[in-house]
Design an enzyme around this catalytic site. Structure first.
Site, PDB file in Angstrom:
ATOM      1  N   HIS A 186      43.762  36.770  48.467  1.00  0.00           N
ATOM      2  CA  HIS A 186      43.057  36.480  47.216  1.00  0.00           C
ATOM      3  C   HIS A 186      43.403  35.107  46.649  1.00  0.00           C
ATOM      4  O   HIS A 186      43.130  34.828  45.489  1.00  0.00           O
ATOM      5  CB  HIS A 186      43.346  37.578  46.191  1.00  0.00           C
ATOM      6  CG  HIS A 186      42.841  38.921  46.624  1.00  0.00           C
ATOM      7  ND1 HIS A 186      43.422  40.116  46.235  1.00  0.00           N
ATOM      8  CD2 HIS A 186      41.803  39.256  47.422  1.00  0.00           C
ATOM      9  CE1 HIS A 186      42.761  41.126  46.775  1.00  0.00           C
ATOM     10  NE2 HIS A 186      41.779  40.628  47.500  1.00  0.00           N
ATOM     11  N   CYS A 231      32.494  19.111  42.566  1.00  0.00           N
ATOM     12  CA  CYS A 231      32.813  18.208  43.675  1.00  0.00           C
ATOM     13  C   CYS A 231      33.887  18.752  44.606  1.00  0.00           C
ATOM     14  O   CYS A 231      34.226  18.113  45.600  1.00  0.00           O
ATOM     15  CB  CYS A 231      33.239  16.833  43.147  1.00  0.00           C
ATOM     16  SG  CYS A 231      34.881  16.806  42.376  1.00  0.00           S
ATOM     17  N   SER A 256      51.018  48.631  47.030  1.00  0.00           N
ATOM     18  CA  SER A 256      49.554  48.641  46.998  1.00  0.00           C
ATOM     19  C   SER A 256      49.043  50.066  46.975  1.00  0.00           C
ATOM     20  O   SER A 256      49.511  50.920  47.734  1.00  0.00           O
ATOM     21  CB  SER A 256      48.981  47.910  48.221  1.00  0.00           C
ATOM     22  OG  SER A 256      47.561  48.005  48.244  1.00  0.00           O
ATOM     23  N   SER A 257      48.072  50.314  46.119  1.00  0.00           N
ATOM     24  CA  SER A 257      47.436  51.633  46.061  1.00  0.00           C
ATOM     25  C   SER A 257      46.397  51.805  47.156  1.00  0.00           C
ATOM     26  O   SER A 257      45.832  52.883  47.326  1.00  0.00           O
ATOM     27  CB  SER A 257      46.784  51.843  44.693  1.00  0.00           C
ATOM     28  OG  SER A 257      45.762  50.885  44.484  1.00  0.00           O
ATOM     29  N   ASN A 284      55.374  52.825  47.693  1.00  0.00           N
ATOM     30  CA  ASN A 284      54.650  52.682  46.426  1.00  0.00           C
ATOM     31  C   ASN A 284      55.239  53.657  45.418  1.00  0.00           C
ATOM     32  O   ASN A 284      55.504  54.813  45.746  1.00  0.00           O
ATOM     33  CB  ASN A 284      53.149  52.968  46.613  1.00  0.00           C
ATOM     34  CG  ASN A 284      52.298  52.328  45.542  1.00  0.00           C
ATOM     35  OD1 ASN A 284      52.325  51.108  45.353  1.00  0.00           O
ATOM     36  ND2 ASN A 284      51.558  53.143  44.811  1.00  0.00           N
TER      37      ASN A 284
END
Length: 260
Positions: free
Chosen positions: A123, A134, A195-196, A220
């Site tokens: 990401h 530009c 992370s889910s 998790n």
């Protein structure tokens, strides 16, 4: 999960990682909460307090001032954050040759600061911004100084176009996903941390490893929809889990430590 259960999981995870030929790590927001960065979907998550639409390309295009009012506060938090013990342990696992790549959903730059080298940032990274007209790139600090001096939205010094963060917004494609999936397809183990596995296409990465016969280790704090699918599940703090996994890996490797 009790300390004993976490240790049992760490032993199983360490054995799987050491026995693997090509293990990767996949990290989400939960690895950075101990650095003071709120996650997105947890009990105190960012999207419990804000509408996710604020982080969309549509919002940037329709209300760039409002977009920067939202993002500048988040980026201030990121800029003051430091790697925690989980980031450092993961970097050490890479140094030991156990983890080959870190694939992250995070934009906070903490894996690099912790010492990880082979990183894929699905990401993007908040440390740079670029002009939507530009395409010129600048350090985030330039946009911050412009915003704080009253220029909202911050504009490109070269052409006057609006600056935007070099991160993937809702409604935009994930440019690095092909490389990540290619790595996943040749990996025989994946260490998922924080992370889910609810955001796609990023969540496909660990699933591809599993679908190709690899081992999935899931760390998790909260249960996920993939707990029954994973080979090892550790519901404990990321720093506790990663430090215990690292300790067990070193025992298996014969006590190799930093500088070995």
């Amino acid at each position: 999960m009790s300390n004993g259960e976490c240790l049992t999981g760490a032993k199983r995870a360490a054995k799987a990682l050491v026995n693997s030929g090509h293990a990767i790590a996949f990290t989400g927001a939960g690895i950075s909460t101990e650095s003071g960065i709120p996650d997105f979907r947890g009990p105190q998550g960012l999207w419990k307090r804000f509408n996710p639409a604020l982080a969309s390309i549509d919002y940037l295009n329709s209300d760039p001032r409002g977009f920067w009012d939202f993002y500048i506060e988040r980026f201030r938090v990121l800029s003051s954050a430091k790697p925690n013990k989980a980031h450092l342990a993961l970097a050490e696992l890479e140094r030991l040759g156990v983890i080959k790549y870190v694939i992250t959903q995070n934009i906070d730059d903490l894996h690099r600061l912790a010492g990880s080298v082979n990183i894929i940032e699905l990401h993007g990274n908040y440390k740079t911004v670029y002009c939507i007209r530009c395409n010129s790139s600048y350090p985030f600090e330039l946009a911050l100084s412009k915003y704080e001096s009253g220029e909202n939205p911050p504009r490109c010094p070269r052409c006057g176009g609006i600056l935007r963060p070099n991160v993937v917004l809702f409604g935009e494609p994930v440019s690095e996903i092909s490389k990540a999936l290619e790595l996943a397809s040749i990996s025989d183990a994946v260490l998922v941390v924080g992370s889910s596995l609810s955001i796609y296409p990023a969540a496909y990465v660990p699933l591809v490893v599993k679908q190709h016969g690899g081992v999935m280790i899931l760390v998790n704090l909260e249960p996920t929809d993939y707990d029954d699918y994973a080979d090892v599940v550790m519901h404990c703090k990321a720093s506790e889990a990663l430090e215990q996994i690292l300790s067990q890996v070193k025992l298996i490797l014969g006590g190799a430590g930093v500088g070995a």
